[in-house]
Motif scaffolding. Sequence first.
Motif, short mmCIF file in Angstrom:
data_model
loop_
_atom_site.label_atom_id
_atom_site.label_comp_id
_atom_site.label_asym_id
_atom_site.label_seq_id
_atom_site.Cartn_x
_atom_site.Cartn_y
_atom_site.Cartn_z
N LEU A 1 0.94 -1.11 0.01
CA LEU A 1 -0.03 -0.03 0.03
C LEU A 1 0.87 1.48 0.07
N TRP A 2 1.92 1.28 1.01
CA TRP A 2 2.82 2.48 0.95
C TRP A 2 3.31 2.62 -0.38
N VAL A 3 3.71 1.52 -0.90
CA VAL A 3 4.61 1.69 -2.66
C VAL A 3 3.55 2.10 -3.35
N ARG A 4 2.34 1.64 -3.45
CA ARG A 4 1.26 1.91 -4.40
C ARG A 4 0.82 3.49 -4.49
N LEU A 5 0.79 3.93 -2.88
CA LEU A 5 0.38 5.23 -2.85
C LEU A 5 1.36 6.41 -3.75
N GLY A 6 2.69 6.04 -3.77
CA GLY A 6 3.48 6.90 -4.67
C GLY A 6 3.54 8.11 -3.72
N ARG A 7 3.45 9.17 -4.31
CA ARG A 7 3.53 10.75 -3.85
C ARG A 7 2.39 10.98 -2.83
N ARG A 8 1.36 10.04 -2.83
CA ARG A 8 0.31 10.22 -1.79
C ARG A 8 0.48 9.26 -0.65
N ASN A 9 1.67 8.61 -0.47
CA ASN A 9 2.03 8.10 0.63
C ASN A 9 2.38 8.78 1.97
N PRO A 10 1.66 8.59 2.80
CA PRO A 10 1.45 9.61 4.06
C PRO A 10 2.90 9.63 4.73
N SER A 11 3.22 10.86 5.19
CA SER A 11 4.67 11.00 5.74
C SER A 11 4.71 10.08 7.19
#
Length: 501
Positions: free
Chosen positions: A359-369
Motif C-alpha cells: 500500500l505504501w508503495v502503490r500510494l507513491g507521492r500520496r504515501n502518508p509522511s
Amino acid sequence: MPSTSLTKGLTAPAPPAGGRTFFGHPRGLATLFMTEMWERFSFYGMRALLVLYLVAPASQGGMAMKAATAAALYSVYNATVYLLAMPGGWIADRLWGPRRTVAVAGAVIMTGHFLLAVPVHGTFFAGLVFIAIGSGLLKANISTMVGHLYPDRNDPRRDGAFTIFYMGINLGAFAAPLVIGTVGQQVNWHLGFALAGVGMAIGLTQYLLGSRHLAPESSRVPTPLRGAERVALAKRAALWLAAAAVFYGAVLFSGSFTIEWVLWPLSLAGLALPAYYFIRIRRDRDITADERRKVTGYIWFFLAAAVFWMIYDQSGSTLTVFASDDTASSLWGMHFPSSWFQSLNPLYIMALAPFVAMLWVRLGRRNPSTTVKFAYGLIGIGVSFGVMMLAQAAASGGTKVSPLWLAVVYLVQTVAELCLSPVGLSVTTKLAPAKYAGQMMGLWFLAVTAGDCVAALVQLIAGDAFLSQASFAIQGVVVVLAGVAVLVLRRRIIPLMGDVR
C-alpha cells in the motif's frame, strides 16, 4: 572480551557483488532475518509464560504473586530489556562492532533461558537478568546491521527490508506461544523455559554460519574506545556497582526488602536515561548542525512511540491477566491455553504486513509522511483500549467473555503497530548521526522502556485498579489525543527532518 569460538569468522570480507539474493535483497538480510526470528521465538515464548507463572499458586508450581505486582514486574523487566539496548549500541560503537556484539548477545540470552529452566527462585531471577543483558546487546545492533546492507539511506528497498525483517520477528513470536506456551502451561513451567533456550541456540548457530554475508560495515568499530577512556569507564562502573551493593545490602540487612525496591528505581531510571542521552547527543560538538536538527525532529517520534508502547506492551501483562481470568478458554468447541492469545498479534502482522508494505508503495507521492503514519498508530492503539473497556464491562460479575473480544483488540493493535513500528525503525536509521548509528537505534528501543516504565509506575500506584474498566478508558482517550496532537504539529516536525521523509 568474547571467546574465540563466538567471534571466529565474524570479520570475513564482504561477499562479492551479484549472486543469490533474498527476495531481491542482499543475502545478509536472510541471516539477520533468521537470527531475529529465533531470538524472538525464545523471548516471546518466555514472555507468554512469565506473568502466568508469576501469578500461578505455589500448588501449581508458580510464585503466587498478586496480579498487579506481577504486571508491574513484567513491565519493568520488559523496560529493562529495551533500556539495555542503549549500552548495547554503545558497546558496538566503541568496543566490538555490531557483528561481534550480536554473537556475544546470543550466547548470553541462551544461558539466561536455561537458567529459567532451573526450578529455583534465585536462579530464575538471575536468568531474567541474563536475558535482559543479552537482549540489550542484540536489539539495537541487529537492526543497525539491516541498515548497513543499504549504504544509500534513500535506497527504495530500505523500508521493504525492514518490513521483511519485521516478518522474521513475528514468525518467531507466532510460533513461540503455541509451542513454549502450551508446554509451559500444560506440562511444566520450567520445561517451557528450556525450550526457549533451545530456540536461541538454533538462532546463534545459524548466525555464526551465515555472518559472512553481512556488510563489512557491520564488523567496524565506528569510534574505538581509547586506553585512558577504558580506565575511566572501569572506575566509574566499579563505583556504581559498589554503591548499589552497599545500598541493597543495607536494605536486605534491615529486613525491609521487597520487590518494589527494585521496581521503583528501575522505572525512574527508564524515564531519566532517555532524556540524558538526547541531551548528550545534541550537545556533542562532533555532529553537524544538520544532524543536530534531525535529532531534534527525532525526539517527537520518540515521545510518540513511548506513548504507543505504554499501551501496546500490556499485551504481555494486563491483557494476559484478562485472558487468564476473564476470557473463555474455548471457541467453537476448541479448547486452548490462555498463552495462545499471544500468537494473535504476530499472526495478524504476517497476514497484513505485505499488504501494508504494498500500500505504501502503490500510494507513491500520496504515501502518508512518517509523522502521519505515527499519528495513525497512536489513534489506533488508543481505540484498542476503547474495545478493552467494553470487554471489561462485559466481564463484570464473573462472566467469562468470548475470546473474540481479545481477537478484535489484537487486530486493532496490529494495524496500529504496522503504521508505527517498522516506520520507526527505518526513520531511526535515517535520522541518526553517523557517530551515533548504533546508539540511536538503542534510543528507539528506549521509547519502549519509557512507555513500559510509565505503565509500571501506574500499576504500582493504582494496584488492581489498573485492570479496571475506567483505567482502559482513560488510557485510550489519552493516547488518541496524543495522535491528534502529532497530526496538528506535523508542519513543525517535518522541516526538522531535512531530506528525510
